[in-house]
Design a protein around this motif. Structure first.
Motif, PDB file in Angstrom:
ATOM      1  N   MET A  75      39.770  28.635  41.672  1.00  0.00           N
ATOM      2  CA  MET A  75      41.079  29.232  41.398  1.00  0.00           C
ATOM      3  C   MET A  75      40.933  30.597  40.717  1.00  0.00           C
ATOM      4  N   ASN A  76      39.961  30.726  39.835  1.00  0.00           N
ATOM      5  CA  ASN A  76      39.736  32.009  39.181  1.00  0.00           C
ATOM      6  C   ASN A  76      39.401  33.084  40.213  1.00  0.00           C
ATOM      7  N   GLY A  77      38.578  32.755  41.180  1.00  0.00           N
ATOM      8  CA  GLY A  77      38.244  33.719  42.229  1.00  0.00           C
ATOM      9  C   GLY A  77      39.446  34.095  43.066  1.00  0.00           C
ATOM     10  N   VAL A  78      40.253  33.110  43.438  1.00  0.00           N
ATOM     11  CA  VAL A  78      41.443  33.396  44.248  1.00  0.00           C
ATOM     12  C   VAL A  78      42.449  34.211  43.441  1.00  0.00           C
ATOM     13  N   LEU A  79      42.630  33.867  42.176  1.00  0.00           N
ATOM     14  CA  LEU A  79      43.563  34.631  41.340  1.00  0.00           C
ATOM     15  C   LEU A  79      43.101  36.076  41.165  1.00  0.00           C
ATOM     16  N   ASN A  80      41.811  36.305  41.065  1.00  0.00           N
ATOM     17  CA  ASN A  80      41.296  37.681  40.991  1.00  0.00           C
ATOM     18  C   ASN A  80      41.565  38.432  42.283  1.00  0.00           C
ATOM     19  N   ALA A  81      41.397  37.746  43.429  1.00  0.00           N
ATOM     20  CA  ALA A  81      41.690  38.383  44.716  1.00  0.00           C
ATOM     21  C   ALA A  81      43.181  38.700  44.827  1.00  0.00           C
ATOM     22  N   ILE A  82      44.019  37.797  44.363  1.00  0.00           N
ATOM     23  CA  ILE A  82      45.466  38.041  44.377  1.00  0.00           C
ATOM     24  C   ILE A  82      45.792  39.272  43.550  1.00  0.00           C
ATOM     25  N   ASP A  83      45.227  39.367  42.361  1.00  0.00           N
ATOM     26  CA  ASP A  83      45.482  40.530  41.494  1.00  0.00           C
ATOM     27  C   ASP A  83      44.963  41.822  42.106  1.00  0.00           C
ATOM     28  N   ASP A  84      43.862  41.746  42.851  1.00  0.00           N
ATOM     29  CA  ASP A  84      43.287  42.948  43.448  1.00  0.00           C
ATOM     30  C   ASP A  84      44.087  43.452  44.648  1.00  0.00           C
ATOM     31  N   TYR A  85      44.598  42.541  45.471  1.00  0.00           N
ATOM     32  CA  TYR A  85      45.148  42.947  46.761  1.00  0.00           C
ATOM     33  C   TYR A  85      46.665  42.946  46.841  1.00  0.00           C
ATOM     34  N   LEU A  86      47.350  42.215  45.984  1.00  0.00           N
ATOM     35  CA  LEU A  86      48.806  42.195  46.050  1.00  0.00           C
ATOM     36  C   LEU A  86      49.375  43.101  44.966  1.00  0.00           C
ATOM     37  N   ARG A  87      50.097  44.119  45.377  1.00  0.00           N
ATOM     38  CA  ARG A  87      50.667  45.077  44.438  1.00  0.00           C
ATOM     39  C   ARG A  87      52.122  44.763  44.109  1.00  0.00           C
ATOM     40  N   ASN A  88      52.816  44.094  45.008  1.00  0.00           N
ATOM     41  CA  ASN A  88      54.206  43.733  44.780  1.00  0.00           C
ATOM     42  C   ASN A  88      54.258  42.581  43.784  1.00  0.00           C
ATOM     43  N   ASP A  89      55.048  42.745  42.719  1.00  0.00           N
ATOM     44  CA  ASP A  89      55.106  41.729  41.664  1.00  0.00           C
ATOM     45  C   ASP A  89      55.621  40.387  42.182  1.00  0.00           C
ATOM     46  N   LEU A  90      56.603  40.411  43.063  1.00  0.00           N
ATOM     47  CA  LEU A  90      57.157  39.164  43.588  1.00  0.00           C
ATOM     48  C   LEU A  90      56.137  38.440  44.476  1.00  0.00           C
ATOM     49  N   GLN A  91      55.431  39.188  45.310  1.00  0.00           N
ATOM     50  CA  GLN A  91      54.384  38.576  46.140  1.00  0.00           C
ATOM     51  C   GLN A  91      53.271  37.993  45.271  1.00  0.00           C
ATOM     52  N   ARG A  92      52.898  38.726  44.249  1.00  0.00           N
ATOM     53  CA  ARG A  92      51.853  38.251  43.335  1.00  0.00           C
ATOM     54  C   ARG A  92      52.307  36.986  42.611  1.00  0.00           C
ATOM     55  N   LEU A  93      53.570  36.932  42.224  1.00  0.00           N
ATOM     56  CA  LEU A  93      54.108  35.752  41.560  1.00  0.00           C
ATOM     57  C   LEU A  93      54.055  34.531  42.482  1.00  0.00           C
ATOM     58  N   PHE A  94      54.522  34.688  43.724  1.00  0.00           N
ATOM     59  CA  PHE A  94      54.500  33.569  44.666  1.00  0.00           C
ATOM     60  C   PHE A  94      53.081  33.145  45.009  1.00  0.00           C
ATOM     61  N   ALA A  95      52.187  34.109  45.206  1.00  0.00           N
ATOM     62  CA  ALA A  95      50.799  33.780  45.534  1.00  0.00           C
ATOM     63  C   ALA A  95      50.109  33.087  44.358  1.00  0.00           C
ATOM     64  N   THR A  96      50.393  33.528  43.141  1.00  0.00           N
ATOM     65  CA  THR A  96      49.818  32.882  41.959  1.00  0.00           C
ATOM     66  C   THR A  96      50.336  31.463  41.818  1.00  0.00           C
ATOM     67  N   PHE A  97      51.631  31.276  42.023  1.00  0.00           N
ATOM     68  CA  PHE A  97      52.202  29.931  41.975  1.00  0.00           C
ATOM     69  C   PHE A  97      51.575  29.040  43.045  1.00  0.00           C
ATOM     70  N   ALA A  98      51.409  29.562  44.257  1.00  0.00           N
ATOM     71  CA  ALA A  98      50.801  28.782  45.339  1.00  0.00           C
ATOM     72  C   ALA A  98      49.357  28.421  45.010  1.00  0.00           C
ATOM     73  N   CYS A  99      48.633  29.341  44.399  1.00  0.00           N
ATOM     74  CA  CYS A  99      47.248  29.074  44.006  1.00  0.00           C
ATOM     75  C   CYS A  99      47.183  27.962  42.971  1.00  0.00           C
ATOM     76  N   TRP A 100      48.030  28.039  41.940  1.00  0.00           N
ATOM     77  CA  TRP A 100      48.060  26.989  40.914  1.00  0.00           C
ATOM     78  C   TRP A 100      48.467  25.653  41.509  1.00  0.00           C
ATOM     79  N   ALA A 101      49.458  25.660  42.395  1.00  0.00           N
ATOM     80  CA  ALA A 101      49.918  24.413  43.013  1.00  0.00           C
ATOM     81  C   ALA A 101      48.815  23.801  43.874  1.00  0.00           C
ATOM     82  N   LEU A 102      48.161  24.611  44.680  1.00  0.00           N
ATOM     83  CA  LEU A 102      47.085  24.112  45.531  1.00  0.00           C
ATOM     84  C   LEU A 102      45.914  23.614  44.690  1.00  0.00           C
ATOM     85  N   GLY A 103      45.567  24.349  43.646  1.00  0.00           N
ATOM     86  CA  GLY A 103      44.492  23.910  42.763  1.00  0.00           C
ATOM     87  C   GLY A 103      44.814  22.585  42.100  1.00  0.00           C
TER      88      GLY A 103
END
Length: 96
Positions: free
Chosen positions: A56-84
């Motif tokens: 999850m730490n690796g995926v969250l770092n990739a999310i922070d690196d590649y998603l610039r839109n705050d809303l997209q980053r929020l949804f992707a972070t939530f999806a990462c936590w949920a999947l983890g």
């Protein structure tokens, strides 16, 4: 460090014979006998928790690196936590 130690422990327990340091072939009966031991369940539970956190730490770092839109980053972070969380619960349920 805990992840590395549990990974090395897993590799040597599953893939090598300590006595003669040769590759081994595990049978389903041997695996079932190993998982009847509560200490082995604890060992693999710790291994699972550390591996999920690491992934999850690796995926969250990739999310922070590649998603610039705050809303997209929020949804992707939530999806990462949920999947983890789902993977962790599924894995722990499998151990029990």
């Amino acid at each position: 460090l805990v992840l590395l130690l549990t990974l090395l422990g897993h590799i040597f327990m599953v893939h090598f014979s300590i006595a003669d340091f040769k590759a081994v072939q595990l049978t389903p009966e041997q695996v079932a006998a190993r998982f009847n031991d509560p200490l082995m369940k604890l060992f693999y539970a710790v291994f699972l928790v550390m591996a999920v956190i690491h992934g999850m730490n690796g995926v969250l770092n990739a999310i922070d690196d590649y998603l610039r839109n705050d809303l997209q980053r929020l949804f992707a972070t939530f999806a990462c936590w949920a999947l983890g969380f789902v993977i962790l619960i599924w894995g722990l349920f499998t151990l029990v």
